[in-house]
Design a protein around this motif. Structure first.
Motif, PDB file in Angstrom:
ATOM      1  N   ARG A  39       0.822  -1.218   0.000  1.00  0.00           N
ATOM      2  CA  ARG A  39       0.000   0.000   0.000  1.00  0.00           C
ATOM      3  C   ARG A  39       0.851   1.261   0.000  1.00  0.00           C
ATOM      4  O   ARG A  39       0.329   2.368  -0.168  1.00  0.00           O
ATOM      5  N   GLY A  40       2.139   1.120   0.204  1.00  0.00           N
ATOM      6  CA  GLY A  40       3.020   2.279   0.213  1.00  0.00           C
ATOM      7  C   GLY A  40       4.453   1.865  -0.004  1.00  0.00           C
ATOM      8  O   GLY A  40       4.809   0.688   0.091  1.00  0.00           O
ATOM      9  N   GLY A  41       5.283   2.837  -0.285  1.00  0.00           N
ATOM     10  CA  GLY A  41       6.698   2.571  -0.509  1.00  0.00           C
ATOM     11  C   GLY A  41       7.486   3.841  -0.265  1.00  0.00           C
ATOM     12  O   GLY A  41       6.936   4.867   0.136  1.00  0.00           O
ATOM     13  N   THR A  42       8.779   3.775  -0.506  1.00  0.00           N
ATOM     14  CA  THR A  42       9.623   4.947  -0.293  1.00  0.00           C
ATOM     15  C   THR A  42      10.869   4.870  -1.154  1.00  0.00           C
ATOM     16  O   THR A  42      11.335   3.786  -1.506  1.00  0.00           O
ATOM     17  N   THR A  43      11.382   6.031  -1.498  1.00  0.00           N
ATOM     18  CA  THR A  43      12.706   6.107  -2.095  1.00  0.00           C
ATOM     19  C   THR A  43      13.724   6.107  -0.964  1.00  0.00           C
ATOM     20  O   THR A  43      13.385   6.285   0.208  1.00  0.00           O
ATOM     21  N   LEU A  44      14.978   5.933  -1.306  1.00  0.00           N
ATOM     22  CA  LEU A  44      16.050   6.031  -0.318  1.00  0.00           C
ATOM     23  C   LEU A  44      17.317   6.498  -1.009  1.00  0.00           C
ATOM     24  O   LEU A  44      17.721   5.934  -2.025  1.00  0.00           O
ATOM     25  N   CYS A  45      17.917   7.541  -0.473  1.00  0.00           N
ATOM     26  CA  CYS A  45      19.248   7.964  -0.921  1.00  0.00           C
ATOM     27  C   CYS A  45      20.077   8.169   0.342  1.00  0.00           C
ATOM     28  O   CYS A  45      19.681   8.944   1.232  1.00  0.00           O
ATOM     29  N   ALA A  46      21.195   7.460   0.449  1.00  0.00           N
ATOM     30  CA  ALA A  46      21.981   7.481   1.677  1.00  0.00           C
ATOM     31  C   ALA A  46      23.467   7.550   1.361  1.00  0.00           C
ATOM     32  O   ALA A  46      23.940   7.008   0.360  1.00  0.00           O
ATOM     33  N   LEU A  47      24.192   8.229   2.246  1.00  0.00           N
ATOM     34  CA  LEU A  47      25.647   8.297   2.187  1.00  0.00           C
ATOM     35  C   LEU A  47      26.179   7.715   3.489  1.00  0.00           C
ATOM     36  O   LEU A  47      25.768   8.140   4.576  1.00  0.00           O
ATOM     37  N   LEU A  48      27.065   6.719   3.384  1.00  0.00           N
ATOM     38  CA  LEU A  48      27.547   6.011   4.560  1.00  0.00           C
ATOM     39  C   LEU A  48      29.058   5.929   4.562  1.00  0.00           C
ATOM     40  O   LEU A  48      29.703   5.868   3.510  1.00  0.00           O
ATOM     41  N   VAL A  91      24.141   5.146  -1.734  1.00  0.00           N
ATOM     42  CA  VAL A  91      23.087   4.164  -1.983  1.00  0.00           C
ATOM     43  C   VAL A  91      21.875   4.891  -2.552  1.00  0.00           C
ATOM     44  O   VAL A  91      21.484   5.949  -2.039  1.00  0.00           O
ATOM     45  N   ASN A  92      21.265   4.319  -3.589  1.00  0.00           N
ATOM     46  CA  ASN A  92      20.110   4.987  -4.184  1.00  0.00           C
ATOM     47  C   ASN A  92      19.076   3.986  -4.667  1.00  0.00           C
ATOM     48  O   ASN A  92      19.394   3.029  -5.362  1.00  0.00           O
ATOM     49  N   VAL A  93      17.819   4.223  -4.251  1.00  0.00           N
ATOM     50  CA  VAL A  93      16.654   3.501  -4.766  1.00  0.00           C
ATOM     51  C   VAL A  93      15.573   4.539  -5.007  1.00  0.00           C
ATOM     52  O   VAL A  93      15.132   5.220  -4.073  1.00  0.00           O
ATOM     53  N   GLY A  94      15.131   4.690  -6.249  1.00  0.00           N
ATOM     54  CA  GLY A  94      14.087   5.669  -6.539  1.00  0.00           C
ATOM     55  C   GLY A  94      14.641   6.952  -7.129  1.00  0.00           C
ATOM     56  O   GLY A  94      15.686   6.951  -7.780  1.00  0.00           O
ATOM     57  N   ASP A  95      13.957   8.073  -6.871  1.00  0.00           N
ATOM     58  CA  ASP A  95      14.358   9.329  -7.492  1.00  0.00           C
ATOM     59  C   ASP A  95      14.812  10.394  -6.509  1.00  0.00           C
ATOM     60  O   ASP A  95      14.948  11.563  -6.893  1.00  0.00           O
ATOM     61  N   SER A  96      15.044  10.036  -5.240  1.00  0.00           N
ATOM     62  CA  SER A  96      15.776  10.958  -4.375  1.00  0.00           C
ATOM     63  C   SER A  96      17.224  10.954  -4.851  1.00  0.00           C
ATOM     64  O   SER A  96      17.714   9.937  -5.345  1.00  0.00           O
ATOM     65  N   ARG A  97      17.906  12.067  -4.692  1.00  0.00           N
ATOM     66  CA  ARG A  97      19.191  12.212  -5.368  1.00  0.00           C
ATOM     67  C   ARG A  97      20.350  12.480  -4.418  1.00  0.00           C
ATOM     68  O   ARG A  97      20.182  13.006  -3.323  1.00  0.00           O
ATOM     69  N   ARG A 108      11.516   2.083  -9.374  1.00  0.00           N
ATOM     70  CA  ARG A 108      12.154   1.288  -8.328  1.00  0.00           C
ATOM     71  C   ARG A 108      11.902   1.960  -6.984  1.00  0.00           C
ATOM     72  O   ARG A 108      12.092   3.172  -6.844  1.00  0.00           O
ATOM     73  N   ALA A 109      11.469   1.200  -5.986  1.00  0.00           N
ATOM     74  CA  ALA A 109      11.191   1.749  -4.660  1.00  0.00           C
ATOM     75  C   ALA A 109      11.310   0.660  -3.622  1.00  0.00           C
ATOM     76  O   ALA A 109      11.235  -0.537  -3.942  1.00  0.00           O
ATOM     77  N   LEU A 110      11.501   1.052  -2.370  1.00  0.00           N
ATOM     78  CA  LEU A 110      11.465   0.096  -1.271  1.00  0.00           C
ATOM     79  C   LEU A 110      10.023  -0.136  -0.864  1.00  0.00           C
ATOM     80  O   LEU A 110       9.273   0.815  -0.637  1.00  0.00           O
ATOM     81  N   GLY A 111       9.614  -1.404  -0.801  1.00  0.00           N
ATOM     82  CA  GLY A 111       8.285  -1.741  -0.308  1.00  0.00           C
ATOM     83  C   GLY A 111       7.191  -1.765  -1.331  1.00  0.00           C
ATOM     84  O   GLY A 111       6.056  -2.104  -1.005  1.00  0.00           O
ATOM     85  N   ALA A 112       7.470  -1.421  -2.582  1.00  0.00           N
ATOM     86  CA  ALA A 112       6.418  -1.365  -3.598  1.00  0.00           C
ATOM     87  C   ALA A 112       7.019  -1.604  -4.971  1.00  0.00           C
ATOM     88  O   ALA A 112       8.218  -1.426  -5.187  1.00  0.00           O
ATOM     89  N   GLY A 113       6.172  -1.988  -5.923  1.00  0.00           N
ATOM     90  CA  GLY A 113       6.637  -2.209  -7.279  1.00  0.00           C
ATOM     91  C   GLY A 113       7.399  -3.515  -7.416  1.00  0.00           C
ATOM     92  O   GLY A 113       7.482  -4.324  -6.491  1.00  0.00           O
ATOM     93  N   ALA A 114       7.960  -3.711  -8.592  1.00  0.00           N
ATOM     94  CA  ALA A 114       8.604  -4.981  -8.897  1.00  0.00           C
ATOM     95  C   ALA A 114      10.075  -5.017  -8.543  1.00  0.00           C
ATOM     96  O   ALA A 114      10.644  -6.095  -8.378  1.00  0.00           O
ATOM     97  N   ALA A 115      10.717  -3.851  -8.425  1.00  0.00           N
ATOM     98  CA  ALA A 115      12.157  -3.827  -8.190  1.00  0.00           C
ATOM     99  C   ALA A 115      12.487  -2.908  -7.027  1.00  0.00           C
ATOM    100  O   ALA A 115      11.884  -1.853  -6.867  1.00  0.00           O
ATOM    101  N   SER A 116      13.453  -3.319  -6.206  1.00  0.00           N
ATOM    102  CA  SER A 116      13.834  -2.500  -5.059  1.00  0.00           C
ATOM    103  C   SER A 116      15.340  -2.540  -4.800  1.00  0.00           C
ATOM    104  O   SER A 116      15.801  -1.950  -3.826  1.00  0.00           O
ATOM    105  N   HIS A 117      16.115  -3.237  -5.631  1.00  0.00           N
ATOM    106  CA  HIS A 117      17.543  -3.342  -5.356  1.00  0.00           C
ATOM    107  C   HIS A 117      18.222  -1.987  -5.560  1.00  0.00           C
ATOM    108  O   HIS A 117      17.903  -1.250  -6.480  1.00  0.00           O
ATOM    109  N   PRO A 118      19.172  -1.649  -4.685  1.00  0.00           N
ATOM    110  CA  PRO A 118      19.792  -0.327  -4.743  1.00  0.00           C
ATOM    111  C   PRO A 118      20.966  -0.252  -5.707  1.00  0.00           C
ATOM    112  O   PRO A 118      21.610  -1.260  -6.017  1.00  0.00           O
ATOM    113  N   ASP A 119      21.241   0.953  -6.178  1.00  0.00           N
ATOM    114  CA  ASP A 119      22.511   1.245  -6.838  1.00  0.00           C
ATOM    115  C   ASP A 119      23.509   1.589  -5.746  1.00  0.00           C
ATOM    116  O   ASP A 119      23.204   2.374  -4.832  1.00  0.00           O
TER     117      ASP A 119
END
Length: 318
Positions: free
Chosen positions: A100-109, A179-185, A229-240
């Motif tokens: 029912r929902g998902g999220t993008t993720l952009c992270a620097l570690l 790390v990036n999943v979705g369209d957050s930059r 691509r998103a976490l929790g939704a859609g067909a693909a969620s693997h990160p770049d």
């Protein structure tokens, strides 16, 4: 024999904020700021679903900090461990929200350092995705649910370049992982020039890569909020995942599309160059996005790479 640059100890300092924007009633963006993990999550979905998804994403990423600080000597994660944590976030969101929902993720570690980081950006997909021609003029969802895993696998198998193996680990000085999943930059300002380091996982980005539309047209395209691509939704969620070489003086920007969708790269660069104070830069960036329309929630983190302070010399024994 080529001389390799000597790694220099560094520290990270950051400032960040979120804003609901001018058009939305709920703020579904979340940020995480820790000396090991900095992250932006842009939630999407129905009532409270996007908020839950983005919150679960940052909470799961924050566990990396807990693990790292369990012993007296801080244990930084590897790239593989970060990737597994992102997958755990995806699993938790799917279980909690049942798509029912998902999220993008952009992270620097900060991670255990490879001998050599990669500063190049992932090569774009050049083939036209077969499903883009069937997009309706009006789209009410943020994630392409009608794209099956089989469709994605078949398309990306023929278009995605092979990924180079990660370098051998070096335990002495940490490196950075984007790390990036979705369209957050994620962007990097180096020597006054801004570079986008992530590639959007979105319908309009695939259209731009395929030459169907221009970057300018993508900013106001009716499918600009449709991500592939998103976490929790859609067909693909693997990160770049991109390993980066930290350099003292670099400045990183992590943001949701509520910022990047309102401001051009030239404006982002001008603000990041002219406002040296991180907190002020974040405030000005957010204000500029609001003045430009504020059509979405806004999440911003500005991270500076600073020289690590040298330890004080021990007092000499008498």
């Amino acid at each position: 024999m080529t001389d390799e640059p000597t790694p220099v100890p560094f520290t990270l300092a950051a400032a960040g904020m979120t804003d609901v924007g001018l058009k939305r009633t709920e703020n579904q963006d979340r940020i995480l700021m820790h000396d090991i993990v900095y992250a932006v999550a842009d939630g999407m979905g129905g009532h409270e679903a996007g908020e839950v998804a983005s919150q679960l994403a940052v909470e799961t990423m924050q566990e990396i900090c807990t693990f790292a600080n369990k012993t007296s000597v801080r244990k930084l994660p590897t790239a593989a461990e970060v990737q597994r944590q992102v997958q755990l976030a995806d699993d938790r969101i799917r279980e909690a929200l049942e798509a029912r929902g998902g999220t993008t993720l952009c992270a620097l570690l900060q991670i255990k350092a490879p001998d050599q980081g990669r500063d190049n950006v992932t090569a774009p997909i050049t083939a036209v995705p077969p499903w883009t021609s069937s997009f309706a003029v009006k789209v009410n969802t943020d994630v392409i649910s009608k794209v099956t895993p089989e469709m994605l696998a078949e398309h990306r198998e023929s278009t995605t370049p092979s990924t180079a193996p990660l370098p051998v680990l070096n335990e002495e000085i940490p490196n950075l992982l984007l790390v990036n999943v979705g369209d957050s930059r994620g962007y990097r300002l180096r020597d006054g020039a801004l570079q986008q380091l992530t590639r959007d996982h979105s319908a309009v980005q695939e259209m731009v890569d395929a030459g169907q539309i221009t970057e300018a047209e993508a900013r106001n395209h009716p499918h600009r909020n449709l991500i592939t691509r998103a976490l929790g939704a859609g067909a693909a969620s693997h990160p770049d995942l991109t390993v980066l070489q930290p350099r003292v003086g670099d400045r990183y920007l992590l943001c949701s599309d509520g910022l990047s969708g309102e401001l051009t790269e030239d404006i982002l660069q001008t603000i990041l160059v002219n406002f040296k104070d991180r907190t002020e830069a974040v405030r000005v960036l957010t204000g500029a996005a609001l003045e430009a329309g504020g059509r979405d929630n806004i999440a911003v983190i500005v991270i500076d790479v600073l020289a690590a302070e040298s330890p004080l010399p021990e007092a000499a024994e008498n």
